[in-house]
Structures are given as structure tokens and as C-alpha cells.
Design an enzyme around this catalytic site. Structure first.
Site, PDB file in Angstrom:
ATOM      1  N   ARG A 108      48.030  66.277  82.923  1.00 38.13           N
ATOM      2  CA  ARG A 108      46.446  67.852  82.749  1.00 38.13           C
ATOM      3  C   ARG A 108      46.972  68.013  80.934  1.00 38.13           C
ATOM      4  O   ARG A 108      47.802  67.967  80.911  1.00 38.13           O
ATOM      5  CB  ARG A 108      46.471  68.884  83.109  1.00 38.13           C
ATOM      6  N   HIS A 162      37.149  66.194  85.534  1.00 35.44           N
ATOM      7  CA  HIS A 162      38.932  66.813  86.467  1.00 35.44           C
ATOM      8  C   HIS A 162      38.538  66.452  87.778  1.00 35.44           C
ATOM      9  O   HIS A 162      38.117  67.323  88.802  1.00 35.44           O
ATOM     10  CB  HIS A 162      38.481  68.385  86.710  1.00 35.44           C
ATOM     11  N   GLN A 197      40.035  66.968  91.053  1.00 35.15           N
ATOM     12  CA  GLN A 197      39.276  68.184  92.235  1.00 35.15           C
ATOM     13  C   GLN A 197      37.461  67.894  93.050  1.00 35.15           C
ATOM     14  O   GLN A 197      37.579  68.732  93.464  1.00 35.15           O
ATOM     15  CB  GLN A 197      38.445  69.541  90.956  1.00 35.15           C
ATOM     16  N   ASP A 223      31.424  77.915  87.327  1.00 38.89           N
ATOM     17  CA  ASP A 223      33.130  77.946  87.352  1.00 38.89           C
ATOM     18  C   ASP A 223      33.543  78.800  86.251  1.00 38.89           C
ATOM     19  O   ASP A 223      32.085  79.374  85.681  1.00 38.89           O
ATOM     20  CB  ASP A 223      32.822  76.497  86.984  1.00 38.89           C
ATOM     21  N   CYS A 239      35.662  76.112  92.116  1.00 40.91           N
ATOM     22  CA  CYS A 239      37.253  75.405  91.266  1.00 40.91           C
ATOM     23  C   CYS A 239      38.242  75.950  91.917  1.00 40.91           C
ATOM     24  O   CYS A 239      38.957  75.369  91.739  1.00 40.91           O
ATOM     25  CB  CYS A 239      37.124  74.460  90.711  1.00 40.91           C
ATOM     26  N   ARG A 283      42.545  70.612  97.840  1.00 39.83           N
ATOM     27  CA  ARG A 283      43.417  70.260  97.176  1.00 39.83           C
ATOM     28  C   ARG A 283      44.569  69.488  97.233  1.00 39.83           C
ATOM     29  O   ARG A 283      44.589  68.066  96.833  1.00 39.83           O
ATOM     30  CB  ARG A 283      43.805  71.021  95.945  1.00 39.83           C
TER      31      ARG A 283
HETATM   32  N1  NVA Z   1      36.582  74.976  83.676  1.00 35.95           N
HETATM   33  C1  NVA Z   1      37.599  75.287  83.968  1.00 35.95           C
HETATM   34  C2  NVA Z   1      38.297  74.494  85.221  1.00 35.95           C
HETATM   35  C3  NVA Z   1      39.455  74.769  85.686  1.00 35.95           C
HETATM   36  C4  NVA Z   1      40.248  74.153  87.018  1.00 35.95           C
HETATM   37  C5  NVA Z   1      38.838  74.570  82.508  1.00 35.95           C
HETATM   38  O1  NVA Z   1      39.208  73.675  81.889  1.00 35.95           O
HETATM   39  O2  NVA Z   1      39.697  75.761  82.108  1.00 35.95           O
HETATM   40  N1   CP Z   2      41.248  73.758  90.314  1.00 31.76           N
HETATM   41  C1   CP Z   2      42.394  73.891  89.438  1.00 31.76           C
HETATM   42  O1   CP Z   2      42.525  72.339  89.121  1.00 31.76           O
HETATM   43  O2   CP Z   2      43.226  74.939  89.939  1.00 31.76           O
HETATM   44  P1   CP Z   2      44.615  75.258  89.043  1.00 31.76           P
HETATM   45  O3   CP Z   2      43.553  75.039  86.955  1.00 31.76           O
HETATM   46  O4   CP Z   2      44.851  75.756  89.187  1.00 31.76           O
HETATM   47  O5   CP Z   2      45.342  73.878  88.877  1.00 31.76           O
END
Ligand code: NVA
Ligand code: CP
Length: 330
Positions: free
Chosen positions: A108, A135, A138, A231, A272, A317
Site C-alpha cells: 500500500r 484500490h 476493495q 468516499d 469503503c 474485505r
Molecule cells: N480514497 C481513500 C480511500 C481509503 C480506503 C484514500 O485514499 O484515502
Molecule cells: N477501505 C480501506 O481500505 O480501509 P483501510 O484504509 O482501513 O485499509
């Protein structure tokens, strides 16, 4: 020919056919049944995986950890700052070292190019646990949840509200196009996905008898929707300075009771997570103090309503990540 994903990396949904995605969803359902019936499934004993996180996480990290442990594997977690990657060691060198020790690598972080480079050099499957652009893990949880709640995917009217050019907006547009859902991005034009991705998704959608639409008009975008998805307004890695402008731009796209009333009565609300639906977080409280906004992308009322399926989505998930790990390592 049957689907075989052994040895493949999972970097973005664009790399996978609709049939392969279908296979992963069916496998996820099997793993969910095994978990719910407490049936052991330590199918990958003797293997080890490493989880590299350059951004924070609750769901993705825990899903990979529990999936790995349930499958009988060893799991190593490296947080932002506790590896040499990027600072003292290049991505290519890190990939080649980890590939000698582990059977699979989760990453990540920031750019999609980084996760691609890891995969190019590692020699073992790499799973994208979120980049700025996509992502993909997800997506499987979201598709599985829609199928569980609505009974099917094809022909579902799916509306995404808010920042449609972030990792979630991009990925959901691809996921819907691949699996036959009608996708609508309801967002200010400055936050629409990049044109090349829209064009690509429109082509994919045409092959799957569905549509990709974009609109700035909330009424038009939400009328008759089966799924309303949103989101956070500012994603991880973006500077704090963008909050003020983003709040102004996206306040009209907040998912509230009035907006949900445009959708079908049986429509579901998805997110998400994490979500700013109240001021019970440090960032939520800070934004409330600075800008007087107590609820952001979704109101607490909708988040806590019967239409909200966000925690089923979060559980999925784990089952879907387990399917990806198993399918690529078995
Ligand atoms: N768009 C958000 C998704 C988190 C799961 C981010 O990148 O912070
Ligand atoms: N939805 C998601 O990816 O959550 P986290 O950032 O907690 O992993």
C-alpha cells in the site's frame, strides 16, 4: 478453459477479465462459507507473505493478516518507516530481496508505478493494497456485497458521489464496466477521472452491455440508483491545504436523506471506510472547528440507516482478500 491465476500479481482490475473477476467472487463466497462454519482452511501452510504499508490502514492490513493466518501462512507486517524501502534501498532491490524470502508481497503506497515496479522485480505475486490511482482489493468486497444485497450485478445502477478521480472513483468505474453495472460518477467536472480511463471504461462497458456516465447534476445522477457510494473528500497523501476548496466543491454532493430519496426505495448505501460522518475523530473534530462542517461525505443519519451496508462491506474485505491471496499462491 478454466481460470488459473497462480503466479499472477493483482495490481489493478483493468488487468483481469470479467471471467477472472467472477472466479474471484465465487472463491470469496466459498471462503466466507468456510469461515462462517468454522471449517479450517489452512491450504497454504509453509508459505509466508509480507505486508508493506507506506500509508495507514485498518481494514486492508487486518484482512491480509487474518487471511494469511487462516490459510496457515506466516505473515510479516512492515509499517511506513520500518523498512529501508525508498529511503536507503530502491524499489527494485527491495522487491528482489523480499521475493527471495516470501511467497507474496502486499503493498500500500503512493504511485501505481511503484507497485508495478515491485511486481516487475519480485518474482512472486504482488497485491496492490491501495495506491493513489487504484484500490483493487476493495473492488471485490464491493462487488460481493452488492451481489449479496441485491442478488445480482448486471444491470445494477451504481452511482458514485464525490471525488471521482481518486483511487475509489477510478476503481469503481472499472469494476462496474467489467461486471455489467451501469456506472454514474456524480461529481464536479474538476474531480472526474482522467479522460483516458473514462474512454477505456466506456469501451469495456459497451462489451458488457452497460454504461459509464458522468454528470455534475445531483438529481440526474442519483435518480433511480440501486447503489449510492461515496468516499472521503480528501484522500491519504493529499495536503491539508486542499480541505477548504474540497469542502466547497463537494458539499453539494454529500450523501444525505434527501439525496437517498432520489434513489430507489430499496437502494443501498456503501462506503469503503473510514468515513467522516460525525465529529468523533480527530480529523472530523478539527474540520468541524475550522470549517463548521460536522458531517462530510455522508450524514450520520444515512451512515447509521438500514440502507447502509458499510460493515458487511468491511467484513467482505477479508473473504475477498483471502480469495486473491489463495488464487495467486495456490
Ligand atoms: N480514497 C481513500 C480511500 C481509503 C480506503 C484514500 O485514499 O484515502
Ligand atoms: N477501505 C480501506 O481500505 O480501509 P483501510 O484504509 O482501513 O485499509
Amino acid at each position: 478453459m478454466g481460470v488459473n491465476l497462480r503466479g499472477r500479481s493483482y495490481l489493478k482490475l483493468l488487468d483481469f477479465t470479467s471471467e477472472e473477476i467472477r472466479y474471484l467472487l465465487d472463491l470469496s463466497k466459498n471462503f466466507k462459507d468456510l469461515k462462517r462454519t468454522h471449517t479450517p482452511h489452512r491450504y497454504l501452510e509453509g508459505k509466508n507473505i509480507v505486508l508493506l504499508f507506506e500509508k495507514t490502514s485498518t481494514r486492508t492490513r487486518c484482512s491480509f493478516e487474518v487471511a494469511g493466518l487462516d490459510l496457515g501462512m506466516g505473515v510479516t507486517y512492515l509499517d511506513p518507516g520500518s523498512s529501508q524501502m525508498g529511503k536507503k534501498e530502491s524499489i527494485a532491490d527491495t522487491a528482489r530481496v523480499l521475493g527471495r524470502m516470501y511467497d507474496g508481497i502486499e503493498y500500500r503506497g503512493f504511485s501505481q508505478d511503484l507497485v508495478q515496479e515491485l511486481s516487475d522485480y519480485a518474482g512472486v505475486p504482488v497485491w496492490n493494497g491501495l495506491t493513489d490511482q487504484f484500490h483493487p482489493t476493495q473492488m471485490l468486497a464491493d462487488l460481493l456485497t452488492i451481489e449479496e444485497k441485491l442478488g445480482h450485478l448486471k444491470g445494477v445502477n451504481f452511482t458514485y458521489m464525490g471525488d471521482a478521480r481518486n483511487n475509489m472513483g477510478n476503481s469503481l468505474m472499472v469494476a462496474c464496466a467489467k461486471m455489467g453495472l451501469n456506472f454514474t460518477a456524480c461529481a464536479p467536472k474538476s474531480l472526474w477521472p482522467e479522460q483516458w480511463l473514462i474512454d477505456e471504461c466506456k469501451k469495456i462497458a459497451a462489451d458488457n452491455n452497460c454504461e459509464v456516465r458522468l454528470t455534475e447534476d445531483v438529481k440526474e445522477g442519483t435518480t433511480g440508483a440501486d447503489v449510492i457510494y461515496t468516499d472521503i473528500w480528501v484522500s491519504m497523501g493529499e495536503p491539508d491545504e486542499v480541505w477548504e476548496e474540497r469542502i466547497k466543491l463537494l458539499k453539494p454532493y454529500q450523501v444525505n436523506k434527501e439525496l437517498m430519496a432520489n434513489a430507489k426505495p430499496e437502494a443501498i448505501f456503501m462506503h469503503c471506510l473510514p468515513s467522516f460522518h460525525d465529529t468523533k475523530t480527530t480529523i472530523g473534530a478539527d474540520i468541524a472547528k475550522k470549517f463548521g462542517v460536522n458531517e462530510m461525505e455522508v450524514t450520520d443519519e444515512v451512515f447509521e440507516s438500514k440502507q447502509s451496508v458499510v460493515f458487511d462491506e468491511a467484513e467482505n474485505r477479508m473473504h475477498t482478500i483471502k480469495a486473491v491471496v489463495y488464487a495467486t499462491l495456490c
